[in-house]
Write a protein that holds these residues in place. Structure first.
Motif, mmCIF file in Angstrom:
data_model
loop_
_atom_site.group_PDB
_atom_site.id
_atom_site.type_symbol
_atom_site.label_atom_id
_atom_site.label_comp_id
_atom_site.label_asym_id
_atom_site.label_seq_id
_atom_site.Cartn_x
_atom_site.Cartn_y
_atom_site.Cartn_z
ATOM 1 N N VAL A 144 0.858 -1.185 0.000
ATOM 2 C CA VAL A 144 0.000 0.000 0.000
ATOM 3 C C VAL A 144 0.895 1.236 0.000
ATOM 4 N N ILE A 159 -3.456 -1.272 -8.570
ATOM 5 C CA ILE A 159 -4.780 -0.709 -8.334
ATOM 6 C C ILE A 159 -4.583 0.698 -7.774
ATOM 7 N N SER A 160 -4.922 1.715 -8.559
ATOM 8 C CA SER A 160 -4.525 3.081 -8.228
ATOM 9 C C SER A 160 -5.710 4.029 -8.162
ATOM 10 N N ASP A 168 -10.466 6.585 -1.280
ATOM 11 C CA ASP A 168 -9.639 5.407 -1.503
ATOM 12 C C ASP A 168 -10.439 4.117 -1.356
ATOM 13 N N LEU A 205 -11.205 1.515 -4.146
ATOM 14 C CA LEU A 205 -10.248 0.504 -4.587
ATOM 15 C C LEU A 205 -10.534 -0.869 -3.980
ATOM 16 N N LEU A 243 -9.509 -4.788 -4.979
ATOM 17 C CA LEU A 243 -8.690 -5.621 -4.105
ATOM 18 C C LEU A 243 -9.370 -6.959 -3.833
ATOM 19 N N LEU A 294 -1.582 -1.182 -4.040
ATOM 20 C CA LEU A 294 -2.651 -0.194 -3.914
ATOM 21 C C LEU A 294 -2.008 1.187 -3.793
ATOM 22 N N VAL A 342 -8.326 -3.382 4.501
ATOM 23 C CA VAL A 342 -7.393 -4.175 3.694
ATOM 24 C C VAL A 342 -6.899 -5.369 4.507
#
Length: 522
Positions: free
Chosen positions: A223, A300-301, A339, A342, A346, A361, A403
């Motif tokens: 991350v 993954i942005s 955020d 995302l 994920l 990420l 996460v």
């Protein structure tokens, strides 16, 4: 003989000085002083008076050209003042940021402009308008002697171009008007050439030859945070209770990690890719390294991809097997871009496939303006933008908890790493208008949080030794349990071993400097 004497009489000198020291000239002097400051260069009276002499010549000999130049630089100074007052003249970092910025990020920047910058912009416009209006007055049409012309011409050439001409570098003049045009052109060309160079490098492929070592996890989640100052995280000693998850989770906290650079592109380019001397090998990056080592990769942005002006960071991300950008040149970007959007990506990455995985990420985190990240919400009373910044850290902590929980549920044998790309520095510290922005003059621009945890860790640990983003590839390879030629393996980066050469960082110009020589402003 009588005419010569009359020139040097007090009446003659006064008459000629009156042509130069008039309200029109004083107005021009005021405009130049404000405009030079707005363009972001070091203020020097010699350059103000040098420009004054040159413009007076134009005012007496070519009014249309004079008015065109005043109008052009009034607009340039007024528009550039918010940038110049915070970041200085248009170097490669400023121009690169402009080229990589989308409309919503530009809107955020405009919304964050402090009152002083607006006042400077308004003053440049007002004084420029007065100069233009005064150029139509009859006082500017009074005849000027050849000696006055000669003095202005000699002073202008001597003060502005004597040194550059001797060196054969005319455009290296210190005059802000000359430098501004030159620096914009040179910086634009440099960023464009770098983009082309990076694109060509990416097409050549990497030359990694990794060997996987025993003990690898099944899933690695990296991350990358944004604009997080370490001293604003409670888990790292911050005074605000804004990291309840990180406070309680068994993680290894690296309490002296410093970022490679003071801005996103500069820092991450030199963190995530191999640096050989002064050259960055964009093709030899963390994604290509993991891919060569047999990992299925995701990027993954929540940061943008800009099409023709793709940032080097986006170019590296596009090497992944699976790529997702929440914002791109063709998408309908939103001002508020949480955020948390995302997390569905994920979830897919964690559930898809059975082999080894690297999932990256890239967050928006605490990117200025912080109140945009929090939709104006905050918990701590004080300067609004600082309060929002504290809240944005809490939001990142909550996201990292999600996460973590998703990895526990679907990640198998997993490990997770987090670090921020760079820190921030104060503007208007200890005032109601205080806020945080990019800078390269204090340690806090580089002091960022870094931690690692995995499925099997049960105790919290502290790693109190210096680690640098410029040696991140060593840390990353050891984390993934990979060994490859081209990445040093002389120090245990994941332990408390005291490794050498951990004091260098990059300034805005991309030059190496000693972190220990920077002051600390907390």
């Amino acid at each position: 003989m009588l005419k010569t004497r009359s020139y040097f009489t007090s009446d003659g000198v006064y008459a000629r000085l009156k042509l130069l020291i008039s309200k029109e000239t004083l107005c021009l002097l005021l405009w130049l002083s404000l405009m030079h400051y707005a363009l972001g260069y070091q203020f020097k009276f010699i350059y103000v008076f040098s420009s004054l002499s040159g413009l007076l010549l134009l005012r007496y000999t070519g009014k249309r050209t004079f008015r065109a130049i005043v109008m052009a630089f009034t607009l340039a100074g007024a528009c550039y003042a918010p940038v110049g007052i915070n970041y200085g003249f248009p170097d490669i970092n400023v121009i690169g940021s402009l080229m990589y910025t989308n409309p919503d990020e530009a809107h955020e920047f405009i919304a964050s402009i402090p009152p002083l910058a607006w006042l400077l912009s308004a003053s440049v416009i007002a004084s420029g308008a007065m100069v233009l209006v005064s150029s139509f007055s009859g006082a500017c049409d009074e005849p000027v002697s050849r000696r006055v012309y000669g003095f202005l011409l000699v002073f202008f050439i001597a003060s502005a171009f004597w040194s550059p001409v001797r060196q054969g570098r005319l455009l290296s003049s210190g005059l802000p008007e000359v430098r501004f045009v030159h620096d914009i052109n040179a910086s634009y060309r440099a960023v464009r050439d770098n983009n082309q160079h990076f694109a060509q490098i990416m097409n050549t492929g990497s030359d990694w030859k990794p060997v996987s070592l025993p003990g690898q996890h099944q899933t690695y989640i990296l991350v990358i945070g944004e604009s997080a100052r370490r001293d604003y995280l409670h888990a790292f000693g911050g005074k605000y209770p804004n990291t309840p998850w990180l406070d309680s989770v068994p993680a290894s906290l690296f309490t002296q990690y410093i970022s490679a650079g003071p801005s996103t592109v500069l820092s991450l380019t030199n963190t995530l890719a191999r640096r050989q001397g002064n050259a960055t090998e964009l093709n030899n990056n963390i994604v290509t390294l993991a891919s060569r080592a047999g990992f299925e990769t995701w990027w993954i942005s929540n940061q943008g991809r800009k099409g023709h002006f793709d940032s080097p960071v986006a170019l590296m991300g596009e090497n992944a097997d699976h790529v997702y950008f929440s914002k791109s040149a063709s998408s309908d970007d939103r001002l508020y871009s949480p955020d948390s959007q995302l997390l569905p990506q994920l979830d897919t990455a964690l559930k898809q496939g059975q082999g080894k995985k690297l999932i990256v990420l890239h967050l928006m985190g605490s990117h200025p303006q912080a109140c945009v990240r929090t939709q104006g919400q905050y918990d701590i009373a004080g300067a609004k933008e600082i309060s929002c910044y504290i809240k944005s850290v809490t939001m990142t902590d909550q996201l990292l908890k999600q996460v973590y929980n998703m990895a526990e549920r679907d990640g198998g044998d997993w490990s997770m790493m987090y670090f921020s790309d760079h820190g921030l520095s104060y503007i208007n510290k200890d005032t109601a208008g205080a806020y945080l922005t990019h800078g390269d003059k204090t340690r806090e621009n580089y002091d960022v949080p870094f931690f690692i945890l995995d499925k099997n860790q049960t105790d919290k640990a502290t790693v109190p030794v210096r680690r640098s983003g410029l040696r991140f590839l060593e840390t990353f390879a050891q984390w993934l349990k990979i060994r490859t030629p081209g990445i040093a393996d002389s120090c245990d980066m994941l332990s408390a071993e005291d490794c050498s050469n951990e004091h260098q960082v990059l300034n805005f110009k991309g030059q190496l400097m000693n972190y220990d020589g920077l002051p600390s402003v907390k």
